[in-house]
Design an enzyme around this catalytic site. Structure first.
Site, PDB file in Angstrom:
ATOM      1  N   PRO A  76      54.163  11.964  23.736  1.00 42.96           N
ATOM      2  CA  PRO A  76      55.087  12.843  23.023  1.00 42.96           C
ATOM      3  C   PRO A  76      54.662  12.935  21.558  1.00 42.96           C
ATOM      4  O   PRO A  76      53.943  12.062  21.053  1.00 42.96           O
ATOM      5  CB  PRO A  76      56.431  12.120  23.150  1.00 42.96           C
ATOM      6  N   ILE A  85      53.175  11.274  33.093  1.00 45.59           N
ATOM      7  CA  ILE A  85      52.089  12.238  33.272  1.00 45.59           C
ATOM      8  C   ILE A  85      50.734  11.547  33.190  1.00 45.59           C
ATOM      9  O   ILE A  85      49.852  11.777  34.029  1.00 45.59           O
ATOM     10  CB  ILE A  85      52.198  13.387  32.253  1.00 45.59           C
ATOM     11  N   ARG A 121      50.913  17.814  23.378  1.00 47.07           N
ATOM     12  CA  ARG A 121      51.504  18.469  22.222  1.00 47.07           C
ATOM     13  C   ARG A 121      50.408  18.836  21.230  1.00 47.07           C
ATOM     14  O   ARG A 121      49.568  18.010  20.884  1.00 47.07           O
ATOM     15  CB  ARG A 121      52.548  17.563  21.543  1.00 47.07           C
ATOM     16  N   HIS A 143      49.883  27.440  27.060  1.00 51.56           N
ATOM     17  CA  HIS A 143      50.937  26.430  27.224  1.00 51.56           C
ATOM     18  C   HIS A 143      51.606  26.607  28.594  1.00 51.56           C
ATOM     19  O   HIS A 143      52.814  26.843  28.696  1.00 51.56           O
ATOM     20  CB  HIS A 143      51.978  26.533  26.104  1.00 51.56           C
ATOM     21  N   ASP A 194      47.616   2.463  25.251  1.00 49.72           N
ATOM     22  CA  ASP A 194      49.064   2.658  25.184  1.00 49.72           C
ATOM     23  C   ASP A 194      49.655   1.396  24.575  1.00 49.72           C
ATOM     24  O   ASP A 194      49.088   0.307  24.714  1.00 49.72           O
ATOM     25  CB  ASP A 194      49.655   2.909  26.577  1.00 49.72           C
ATOM     26  N   ASP A 230      45.691  23.209  26.494  1.00 50.66           N
ATOM     27  CA  ASP A 230      46.797  24.044  26.925  1.00 50.66           C
ATOM     28  C   ASP A 230      47.810  24.196  25.804  1.00 50.66           C
ATOM     29  O   ASP A 230      48.675  25.064  25.870  1.00 50.66           O
ATOM     30  CB  ASP A 230      47.465  23.425  28.157  1.00 50.66           C
ATOM     31  N   GLU A 241      50.396  27.155  17.565  1.00 45.75           N
ATOM     32  CA  GLU A 241      50.604  28.072  18.683  1.00 45.75           C
ATOM     33  C   GLU A 241      51.944  28.791  18.637  1.00 45.75           C
ATOM     34  O   GLU A 241      52.148  29.783  19.337  1.00 45.75           O
ATOM     35  CB  GLU A 241      50.503  27.319  20.001  1.00 45.75           C
TER      36      GLU A 241
END
Length: 328
Positions: A204, A154, A232, A293, A173, A256, A261
């Protein structure tokens, strides 16, 4: 073979029927969120398929195991709602879902643009016939540095999408992605935090990165930074976000997904009293966009997630290779 499908949405039903027919699998379907109280719905099933609203903890896994369940799929990419350690101890094999990264990547760019152009405030004004531009002056992407945390599928697609805007992109990263290395500059985390006008998360959720956006990391960012989270929720400490918006250290938030949530998103609460104060307090700021979401929610993604959910269980039970099995 019989599979219990929890949390079945109306938009999944056609693909569920198609997968059941194609694989000759019997499906029991319920809208219920999995819990210990409704574990018995899985009686007589070898597999269970879920979404992400329930907490799949030890007692629930044990109840399912006692009923004969040996395979579990989550029709989501994320799997932090499942106690994988206990599942492995019980001998329950688990797989998640996969889908093309385009939907979430497109949604991420939309979020960035809406934050840059004060769309929430502009929309509110338009609803009361206030069409004044004061306070709505935006910024252009070509003048900005965008920080991407995570350059997997993504994150890499977000990078490709943004490459046409002419912005500078810095990436953090632990591994470089050769597919996008020529489009970005890989930097350490502190450099990304200090130099980015916009920061977008694409990782993640792990115990090692929970609350990676917190008071300390926000303090290292530029004043007026824009933070985007289509990944997340618990990657960001919601208390720190509230403080950052109140102090105007954070110029805008596009989220989002957000901490706390669970039990809110994907449900209609128009007549409910909900007690999550931080979530709703954050939601009301003029420069905070919070969606339900839904970044993943495209026709192609739903088809892929349902297919993974049913086919993954069938593959594991049939002794075939399951590409999305969570083996570690």
């Amino acid at each position: 073979m019989k599979i219990m499908v929890y949390e079945a949405r109306a938009d999944e039903l056609a693909e569920l029927r198609a997968q059941g027919k194609a694989l000759d699998v019997e499906l029991a379907v319920s809208e219920a969120v999995p819990s210990l109280e409704n574990a018995a719905l899985a009686e007589g099933c070898q597999g269970v398929s879920i979404l992400g609203q329930g907490r799949i903890n030890g007692p629930l896994l044990e109840a399912w195991h006692a009923l004969g369940v040996r395979y579990l799929s989550t029709r989501t990419v994320g799997y932090n709602h499942i106690d994988l350690v206990r599942a492995r101890e019980l001998g329950i094999r688990v797989c998640n879902a996969s889908y093309a990264p385009n939907g979430v990547a497109d949604f991420t760019v939309m979020m960035i643009l809406m934050c840059l152009r004060h769309y929430k405030q502009a929309m509110w004004r338009g609803q009361v016939n206030d069409f004044s531009p004061q306070g709505l002056q935006g910024r252009e992407m070509k003048d900005l540095t965008v920080g991407i945390i995570g350059s997997g599928k993504i994150g890499a697609q977000v990078i490709r999408n943004l490459s046409g805007f002419g912005c500078r992109m810095v990436v953090y990263d632990i591994r470089k992605n050769p597919a996008v290395e020529d489009l970005v500059e890989y930097v350490d985390m502190d450099t990304l935090l200090a130099q980015s006008d916009v920061i977008s998360l694409h990782m993640p959720l792990l115990e090692s990165n929970r609350h990676m956006i917190n008071r300390e990391t926000i303090a290292k960012m530029k004043d007026g930074v824009i933070l985007i989270n289509c990944s997340r929720g618990e990657l960001m400490d919601i208390d720190a976000l509230v403080e950052g918006v109140e102090s105007q250290k954070i110029g805008a938030l596009g989220m989002d997904t957000s901490e706390g949530e669970e039990g809110i998103v994907h449900e209609d609460h128009r007549v409910d009293i909900l007690s999550n104060r931080n979530w709703f307090y954050l939601h009301q700021f003029r420069n905070v966009i919070m969606t339900q979401h839904m970044a993943f929610y495209t026709d192609a993604a739903v088809t892929s997630m349902v297919a993974c959910g049913i086919r993954g269980i069938w593959e594991m039970a049939s002794g075939k290779d399951c590409a999305t099995e969570l083996k570690r």
